[in-house]
Design an enzyme around this catalytic site. Structure first.
Site, short mmCIF file in Angstrom:
data_model
loop_
_atom_site.label_atom_id
_atom_site.label_comp_id
_atom_site.label_asym_id
_atom_site.label_seq_id
_atom_site.Cartn_x
_atom_site.Cartn_y
_atom_site.Cartn_z
CG HIS A 66 -0.79 -0.29 2.47
ND1 HIS A 66 0.18 0.36 3.16
CD2 HIS A 66 -1.34 -1.16 3.34
CE1 HIS A 66 0.21 -0.09 4.40
NE2 HIS A 66 -0.69 -1.03 4.53
CG HIS A 111 -3.46 -6.84 12.09
ND1 HIS A 111 -4.52 -5.96 12.02
CD2 HIS A 111 -2.47 -6.28 11.31
CE1 HIS A 111 -4.19 -4.94 11.24
NE2 HIS A 111 -2.97 -5.11 10.79
CD GLU A 162 -2.94 -3.91 6.65
OE1 GLU A 162 -2.32 -3.71 7.70
OE2 GLU A 162 -2.84 -3.17 5.64
CG ASP A 208 -0.60 -7.78 5.98
OD1 ASP A 208 -1.71 -7.43 6.39
OD2 ASP A 208 0.45 -7.34 6.47
CG HIS A 237 -1.12 -1.09 10.81
ND1 HIS A 237 -1.37 -1.86 9.73
CD2 HIS A 237 -1.12 0.19 10.39
CE1 HIS A 237 -1.50 -1.11 8.66
NE2 HIS A 237 -1.35 0.12 9.04
CG ASP A 253 1.13 -5.23 11.33
OD1 ASP A 253 1.56 -6.12 10.59
OD2 ASP A 253 0.11 -4.55 11.07
CE1 TYR A 272 5.76 -3.81 8.77
CE2 TYR A 272 5.65 -2.93 10.98
CZ TYR A 272 5.10 -3.68 9.97
OH TYR A 272 3.88 -4.28 10.15
CG HIS A 287 5.10 -8.05 8.31
ND1 HIS A 287 4.58 -8.62 7.16
CD2 HIS A 287 4.11 -7.26 8.81
CE1 HIS A 287 3.33 -8.20 6.98
NE2 HIS A 287 3.02 -7.38 7.96
FE1 FEO Z 1 -1.32 -4.19 9.47
FE2 FEO Z 1 0.96 -6.54 8.45
O1 FEO Z 1 -0.70 -5.70 8.58
#
Ligand code: FEO
Length: 393
Positions: free
Chosen positions: A24, A78, A80, A82, A144, A163, A191, A222
């Site tokens: 994004h 989370h 999101e 991903d 996040h 995250d 990040y 991540h």
């Molecule tokens: Fe907020 Fe890695 O997603």
């Protein structure tokens, strides 16, 4: 071959996304990973899932350890996509699994994937026994999204932080001490700057909660797992969440016919002459997210754009929109640039600067800088750098 066992009975079943270069708007020059951890305890538990296109690969990785239908719990730290994109595939492949999630997460998940999931909502501070291990859940609101939480395993002393503490960093190595430390810390900072900076104040409130846990390892969703530099990355987060100003200056510019570029070079020389560290970026050659990573720790920034059609260049519009979203309060900023028969870029840039940074007077030049204007540009850089130094003293 079985997936890596990060500690006894916990397997790294996530995905290396070597190819991804855009997250994004964040240019992920070293790719990304979507980490997922399989805990083989009395109740088999999966922590986080992966991006939807990798759902099959996740299930293949799990199958090398146990049949997916054996999974009892899937922790959704989370929503999101991903991390949650594989939820629909997992719901089919793991029919008895309960999806452990916050209330905010449940609401988000229903909007993304419907309500055909066996959700079990947990609150901040709740825990879940899965055999030898008790998992504790800590809300990490806005780190996040509103739903974020972290999961702590007391038996392993591992924080599954999602995250938080992540890096967009695809590597065949899975631990912090197996990769170049400078590169890792740069990616962790980049990040934070690009993902968590807008919520830094909330991070400062949420992070002290983690003090309740004896953390020997941080397994984010991540990048690589922290085991040797846990204290160091936690110190970085404590520092980053309250804001950093290292005294340095960023000059970010773009140019049409070279006038604004000449000014940028003169300004940088002037600032360097004042003893300030300066980094100069041309927007057409540099992703916004790279500039954000550097600006995050700098004390100030100078934006340079010539006037095109009564306004700033589109590349500058893109950078300023991106940085405004990161809410970089407390950073000194000013604008400069060359213009032709009428200005406009300066006004555009100063309008955004005034909304989210600490504005100082700018400097413009008609058409193309000549000797006098080049001297004035050097002086402008020198004076701005001195303003940063005064703030640091
Ligand atoms: Fe907020 Fe890695 O997603």
């Amino acid at each position: 071959m079985k997936p890596l066992e990060i500690v006894h009975d916990i397997f790294d079943v996530g995905i290396q996304d070597w190819a991804v270069r855009d997250f994004h708007g964040y240019k992920t020059e070293r790719g990304a990973t979507y980490n997922s951890y399989l805990i083989m305890d009395e109740k088999i538990t999966l922590i986080d899932t992966v991006k939807a296109p990798f759902a099959e690969e996740l299930l293949q990785n799990i199958s090398k350890v146990t049949a997916p239908e054996n999974i009892d719990y899937i922790i959704i730290n989370h929503v999101e996509p991903d991390h949650s994109g594989a939820m629909p595939a997992l719901a089919k492949a793991c029919p008895k699994a309960k999806f452990i999630i916050t209330m905010a997460g449940k609401n988000e998940a229903v909007q993304h994937y419907g309500d055909e999931f066996a959700f079990e909502v947990v609150k901040d501070g709740a825990s879940l026994n899965i055999g030898k291990r008790t998992l504790s859940f800590a809300a990490m609101t806005m780190l996040h999204w509103p739903d974020n939480m972290a999961t702590y395993s007391d038996y392993d002393k591992i924080l599954f932080s999602n995250d938080g503490f992540g890096q967009h960093y695809a590597t065949s190595k899975r631990f912090d001490d197996e990769v170049a430390k400078d590169e890792l810390l740069y990616e962790a900072r980049k990040y934070f700057a690009n993902i968590l900076w807008p919520y830094a104040k909330l991070a400062a409130k949420a992070l002290p909660k983690l003090g309740a846990f004896d953390i020997k390892m941080i397994a984010p969703s991540h990048g690589v797992i922290w085991r040797s530099y846990v204290a160091e990355i936690m110190d970085c987060y404590a520092k980053w969440s309250v804001g950093v100003k290292d005294g340095s200056l960023i000059v970010a510019y773009d140019s049409m016919w070279g006038g604004t570029e000449q000014m940028a070079r003169a300004i940088a020389r002037g600032a360097a002459h004042a003893g300030v560290t300066v980094k100069v970026y041309k927007l057409s050659e540099t992703p916004n997210s790279t500039i954000a990573a550097e600006f995050f720790t700098a004390s100030g920034i100078l934006f340079g754009s010539p006037t095109l059609n009564n306004g700033m260049l589109p590349t500058m519009g893109s950078l300023l929109t991106y940085l405004k979203g990161l809410a970089p309060a407390g950073k000194k900023a000013a604008a400069f640039g060359a213009y032709g028969w009428a200005g406009g870029a300066q006004k555009d840039m100063e309008e955004v600067i005034g909304k989210c940074m600490e504005p100082l007077p700018g400097y413009t030049c008609k058409w193309k800088p000549q000797a006098l204007e080049m001297e004035a540009a050097e002086k402008f850089g020198f004076d701005f750098a001195n303003a940063l130094k005064e703030e640091n003293n």
